[in-house]
Design an enzyme around this catalytic site. Structure first.
Site, short mmCIF file in Angstrom:
data_model
loop_
_atom_site.label_atom_id
_atom_site.label_comp_id
_atom_site.label_asym_id
_atom_site.label_seq_id
_atom_site.Cartn_x
_atom_site.Cartn_y
_atom_site.Cartn_z
N ARG A 170 0.84 -1.21 0.00
CA ARG A 170 0.00 0.00 0.00
C ARG A 170 0.87 1.26 0.00
NH1 ARG A 170 -5.01 -0.16 2.44
NH2 ARG A 170 -4.65 1.64 3.77
N ARG A 174 9.52 6.28 -3.08
CA ARG A 174 9.74 7.24 -4.17
C ARG A 174 11.18 7.74 -4.21
NH1 ARG A 174 4.91 9.84 -2.04
NH2 ARG A 174 3.08 9.10 -3.17
N ARG A 247 -7.10 -7.94 13.82
CA ARG A 247 -6.18 -7.27 14.73
C ARG A 247 -6.94 -6.13 15.39
NH1 ARG A 247 -2.27 -8.35 17.98
NH2 ARG A 247 -0.60 -6.81 18.05
N ARG A 277 1.52 4.76 16.58
CA ARG A 277 1.52 6.14 16.11
C ARG A 277 0.90 7.08 17.14
NH1 ARG A 277 -2.14 4.92 10.65
NH2 ARG A 277 -3.81 3.90 11.78
N GLU A 297 -1.82 5.34 19.77
CA GLU A 297 -2.52 4.18 19.20
C GLU A 297 -1.71 2.92 19.47
OE1 GLU A 297 -4.11 4.98 15.27
OE2 GLU A 297 -3.69 2.93 14.66
N TYR A 345 -9.55 -5.09 3.50
CA TYR A 345 -9.16 -3.79 4.00
C TYR A 345 -9.65 -2.73 3.00
CZ TYR A 345 -6.73 -0.06 6.20
OH TYR A 345 -6.48 1.11 6.87
N ASP A 347 -10.61 0.95 1.85
CA ASP A 347 -10.51 2.36 2.19
C ASP A 347 -11.90 2.98 2.05
OD1 ASP A 347 -7.88 2.84 2.96
OD2 ASP A 347 -7.19 2.75 0.88
P1 FAD Z 1 -17.37 0.16 9.49
O1 FAD Z 1 -16.93 1.55 9.59
O2 FAD Z 1 -16.65 -0.87 10.32
O3 FAD Z 1 -18.92 0.11 9.84
C1 FAD Z 1 -19.61 -1.08 10.16
C2 FAD Z 1 -20.66 -0.73 11.20
O4 FAD Z 1 -21.48 -1.89 11.45
C3 FAD Z 1 -20.04 -0.35 12.54
O5 FAD Z 1 -20.51 0.92 12.93
C4 FAD Z 1 -20.50 -1.44 13.47
O6 FAD Z 1 -20.73 -0.99 14.79
C5 FAD Z 1 -21.80 -1.90 12.81
N1 FAD Z 1 -22.17 -3.26 13.19
C6 FAD Z 1 -21.40 -4.36 13.15
N2 FAD Z 1 -22.08 -5.43 13.61
C7 FAD Z 1 -23.32 -4.98 13.93
C8 FAD Z 1 -24.46 -5.61 14.48
N3 FAD Z 1 -24.46 -6.90 14.81
N4 FAD Z 1 -25.58 -4.86 14.70
C9 FAD Z 1 -25.59 -3.53 14.40
N5 FAD Z 1 -24.52 -2.88 13.90
C10 FAD Z 1 -23.39 -3.61 13.66
N6 FAD Z 1 -9.84 4.55 5.14
C11 FAD Z 1 -9.41 5.58 4.37
O7 FAD Z 1 -9.90 5.75 3.24
N7 FAD Z 1 -8.45 6.45 4.85
C12 FAD Z 1 -7.90 6.31 6.09
O8 FAD Z 1 -7.04 7.11 6.48
C13 FAD Z 1 -8.32 5.22 6.89
N8 FAD Z 1 -7.78 5.04 8.12
C14 FAD Z 1 -8.21 3.99 8.87
C15 FAD Z 1 -7.64 3.81 10.13
C16 FAD Z 1 -8.05 2.75 10.93
C17 FAD Z 1 -7.42 2.57 12.28
C18 FAD Z 1 -9.04 1.85 10.45
C19 FAD Z 1 -9.49 0.68 11.30
C20 FAD Z 1 -9.61 2.02 9.21
C21 FAD Z 1 -9.21 3.08 8.39
N9 FAD Z 1 -9.77 3.30 7.15
C22 FAD Z 1 -9.32 4.35 6.38
C23 FAD Z 1 -10.82 2.41 6.60
C24 FAD Z 1 -12.24 2.93 6.89
O9 FAD Z 1 -12.47 2.93 8.27
C25 FAD Z 1 -13.24 2.01 6.15
O10 FAD Z 1 -13.08 2.15 4.77
C26 FAD Z 1 -14.68 2.30 6.44
O11 FAD Z 1 -14.91 2.41 7.80
C27 FAD Z 1 -15.52 1.17 5.88
O12 FAD Z 1 -16.85 1.35 6.21
P2 FAD Z 1 -17.79 0.11 6.57
O13 FAD Z 1 -19.16 0.66 6.60
O14 FAD Z 1 -17.51 -1.03 5.67
O15 FAD Z 1 -17.29 -0.40 8.00
N1 UDP Z 2 4.27 0.24 8.03
C1 UDP Z 2 5.54 0.22 8.55
N2 UDP Z 2 6.06 1.36 9.11
C2 UDP Z 2 5.37 2.51 9.17
C3 UDP Z 2 4.06 2.54 8.63
C4 UDP Z 2 3.54 1.39 8.08
O1 UDP Z 2 6.19 -0.82 8.53
O2 UDP Z 2 5.89 3.51 9.69
C5 UDP Z 2 3.71 -1.01 7.45
C6 UDP Z 2 2.92 -1.81 8.49
O3 UDP Z 2 3.12 -3.18 8.24
C7 UDP Z 2 1.50 -1.40 8.20
C8 UDP Z 2 1.53 -1.27 6.68
O4 UDP Z 2 2.82 -0.72 6.40
O5 UDP Z 2 0.58 -2.36 8.65
C9 UDP Z 2 0.44 -0.40 6.08
O6 UDP Z 2 0.53 0.90 6.66
P1 UDP Z 2 -0.72 1.87 6.72
O7 UDP Z 2 -0.26 3.18 7.21
O8 UDP Z 2 -1.43 1.80 5.41
O9 UDP Z 2 -1.60 1.19 7.84
P2 UDP Z 2 -2.99 1.67 8.46
O10 UDP Z 2 -3.14 3.15 8.23
O11 UDP Z 2 -3.99 0.87 7.75
O12 UDP Z 2 -2.84 1.31 9.89
#
Ligand code: FAD
Ligand code: UDP
Length: 363
Positions: A170, A174, A247, A277, A297, A345, A347
Site C-alpha cells: 500500500r 519514491r 487485529r 503512532r 494508538e 481492507y 478504504d
Molecule cells: P465500518 O466503519 O466498520 O462500519 C460497520 C458498522 O457496522 C459499525 O458501525 C458497526 O458498529 C456496525 N455493526 C457491526 N455489527 C453490527 C451488528 N451486529 N448490529 C448492528 N450494527 C453492527 N480509510 C481511508 O480511506 N483512509 C484512512 O485514512 C483510513 N484510516 C483507517 C484507520 C483505521 C485505524 C481503520 C481501522 C480504518 C481506516 N480506514 C481508512 C478504513 C475505513 O475505516 C473504512 O473504509 C470504512 O470504515 C468502511 O466502512 P464500513 O461501513 O464497511 O465499516
Molecule cells: N508500516 C511500517 N512502518 C510505518 C508505517 C507502516 O512498517 O511507519 C507497514 C505496516 O506493516 C502497516 C503497513 O505498512 O501495517 C500499512 O501501513 P498503513 O499506514 O497503510 O496502515 P494503516 O493506516 O492501515 O494502519
C-alpha cells in the site's frame, strides 16, 4: 409484505451510502447500528473544538472521480495531505520513503544517487513470498530494520515473514521529494468532521442506534425484504466454520495546551515502544485551536468482545472467508458488505464505490 425494502445493519460508510442511494430511489430503508453513534470507524467527536478521529486517523483519498464527487455532496473537504513522520530512536525521518528519507539516512541528493544506493542495498529475490522478503528486495536490511520490522511486528503481533506483502505494498517508495502518503489524485478531510458528513448523508432516513442485530435477528429478518449486513461475516453465521482473525487497537488520549508534535501523524517504528503512532487531531484541520488533543494508538489482540479493526488477510483466513461468502450467496435475501462483511481492507472511497455498485446491481 416486509415493512422495509432494506434493513441495513451498520451505519458506517458502506451502510450510509447504501441507505442514501436506496432512499433516493424511492425504497424504504431502516438502518440499525449497535454503537451509540453513526459513522462506523470514521466517526469523529468534538473535543476542545477539535474533531477527534475516535477510531484512528481517517484521511479521505481517492482517484475515483465519482467517489470524490459523491462525498463532496455532503461536506466541504479541506486540502489536508497526509505527510507522516517516523520517529526511530532519537531521530525523525520523512515518510513514506522518499528522497528526503534517503538523504537523511545516506546523504544522497539526487534520484540517480538514491537509485544506485537502493540497488546496492536491495536483497535480490526473484519471487518474494511474504512482507519481509518483499520489502528487503526493494530497500534492503537497513531501511527494513528502521522503518518496517518493529512497526509491523507490533502492529500485527506476527513476524513480517508470516504476513502477506500486500499489507506494505500500500505504501509508496519514491525517488523524488514527494512525501504524500498516498498515490491518489484527491485527498482531504471533511470540514466539521466525518460525523457531520454522515448526519447529512443519513438525513431523512430512519436510524436506530444502540441496536445490535443479533439481539433480535428474527425481528429484523422479518421486517426486511432484503438484509444488507456490514458486520462480521463469521458472526453472522454463528462461527459455524470457525473464527476469522482480526487485529485490534486501543487508544489513549490526552489534552494539552499549544502544539504537541507539529504534525497530524508521527509513527513510532521501534519495536520496544508499545504504540505505533501518535495522532494530533488539530493538524487534520487548519483552524488554529489553542488547545490540542493527542492520541496514542496501541495495537491490541482481538477477541469477539472488541472492535474488529483489521482483517488478517492470510491464506487461512481468506479461505475461511470464502466459505462464509459461499454460504451468503445461497441466501437471496442477504447482502454481505463493507469492510467486515467482505473481510477486506477497504478504504473509505472503496466503501463508497462498493455501495454505489451494489445499488446499481440491485435496481
Ligand atoms: P465500518 O466503519 O466498520 O462500519 C460497520 C458498522 O457496522 C459499525 O458501525 C458497526 O458498529 C456496525 N455493526 C457491526 N455489527 C453490527 C451488528 N451486529 N448490529 C448492528 N450494527 C453492527 N480509510 C481511508 O480511506 N483512509 C484512512 O485514512 C483510513 N484510516 C483507517 C484507520 C483505521 C485505524 C481503520 C481501522 C480504518 C481506516 N480506514 C481508512 C478504513 C475505513 O475505516 C473504512 O473504509 C470504512 O470504515 C468502511 O466502512 P464500513 O461501513 O464497511 O465499516
Ligand atoms: N508500516 C511500517 N512502518 C510505518 C508505517 C507502516 O512498517 O511507519 C507497514 C505496516 O506493516 C502497516 C503497513 O505498512 O501495517 C500499512 O501501513 P498503513 O499506514 O497503510 O496502515 P494503516 O493506516 O492501515 O494502519
Amino acid at each position: 409484505m416486509a415493512e422495509y425494502d432494506f434493513v441495513v445493519v451498520g451505519a458506517g460508510m458502506f451502510g450510509a451510502v447504501f441507505a442514501r442511494e436506496a432512499t433516493d430511489r424511492g425504497r424504504k430503508v431502516l438502518v440499525i447500528e449497535k454503537r451509540p453513534h453513526i459513522g462506523g470507524n470514521c466517526y469523529t467527536e468534538r473535543r476542545e473544538g477539535i474533531d477527534v478521529h475516535v477510531y484512528g486517523p481517517h484521511i479521505f483519498h481517492t482517484s475515483d472521480e465519482r467517489a470524490w464527487e459523491y462525498v463532496r455532496r455532503f461536506a466541504q473537504f479541506n486540502h489536508f495531505v497526509n505527510r507522516p513522520k517516523v520517529r526511530y530512536r532519537d531521530k525523525l525521518y520523512s515518510f513514506p520513503i522518499n528522497l528526503m528519507t534517503l538523504h537523511q539516512l545516506w546523504g544522497v541528493r539526487t534520484p540517480a544517487e538514491a537509485e544506485k544506493k537502493l540497488r546496492e542495498a536491495a536483497v535480490a529475490c526473484d519471487n518474494p513470498e511474504n512482507l519481509e522478503q518483499w520489502i528487503l528486495s526493494q530497500v534492503g536490511p537497513e531501511i527494513y530494520e528502521i522503518f518496517v520490522k518493529g512497526y509491523t511486528k507490533k502492529q500485527w503481533g506476527r513476524e513480517p515473514r508470516e504476513l502477506p506483502a500486500s499489507i506494505i505494498q500500500r505504501l509508496p517508495i519514491r525517488l523524488t521529494f514527494d512525501d504524500n502518503y498516498y498515490r491518489d489524485r484527491y485527498q482531504g478531510i471533511p470540514a466539521g468532521g466525518y460525523t457531520r458528513l454522515f448526519e447529512r448523508m443519513l438525513e431523512g432516513i430512519e436510524v436506530r442506534l444502540n441496536t445490535d442485530y443479533f439481539a433480535d435477528s428474527e425481528k429484523w429478518n422479518a421486517a426486511a425484504a432484503m438484509l444488507v449486513y456490514t458486520g462480521r461475516a463469521d458472526e453472522y453465521f454463528g462461527y459455524r466454520f470457525g473464527e476469522l482473525e482480526y487485529r485490534g487497537l486501543r487508544f489513549e488520549s490526552r489534552t494539552f495546551e499549544g502544539d504537541y508534535q507539529g504534525n497530524a501523524v508521527v509513527n513510532y517504528a521501534e519495536g520496544r515502544i508499545p504504540y505505533t503512532r501518535v495522532v494530533e487531531h488539530k493538524h487534520f484541520d487548519f483552524r488554529g485551536q489553542p488547545g490540542t488533543v493527542v492520541t496514542w494508538e496501541y495495537p491490541d489482540d482481538y477477541d469477539r468482545t472488541k472492535v474488529a479493526y483489521y482483517p488478517v488477510n492470510d491464506e487461512r483466513n481468506n479461505a475461511l472467508y470464502e466459505r462464509y461468502k459461499r454460504e451468503a450467496a445461497g441466501d437471496e435475501g442477504l447482502i454481505l458488505a463493507g469492510r467486515l462483511g467482505t473481510y477486506r481492507y477497504l478504504d473509505m472511497d472503496e466503501a463508497v464505490t462498493a455501495a454505489m455498485a451494489t445499488i446499481q446491481d440491485l435496481m
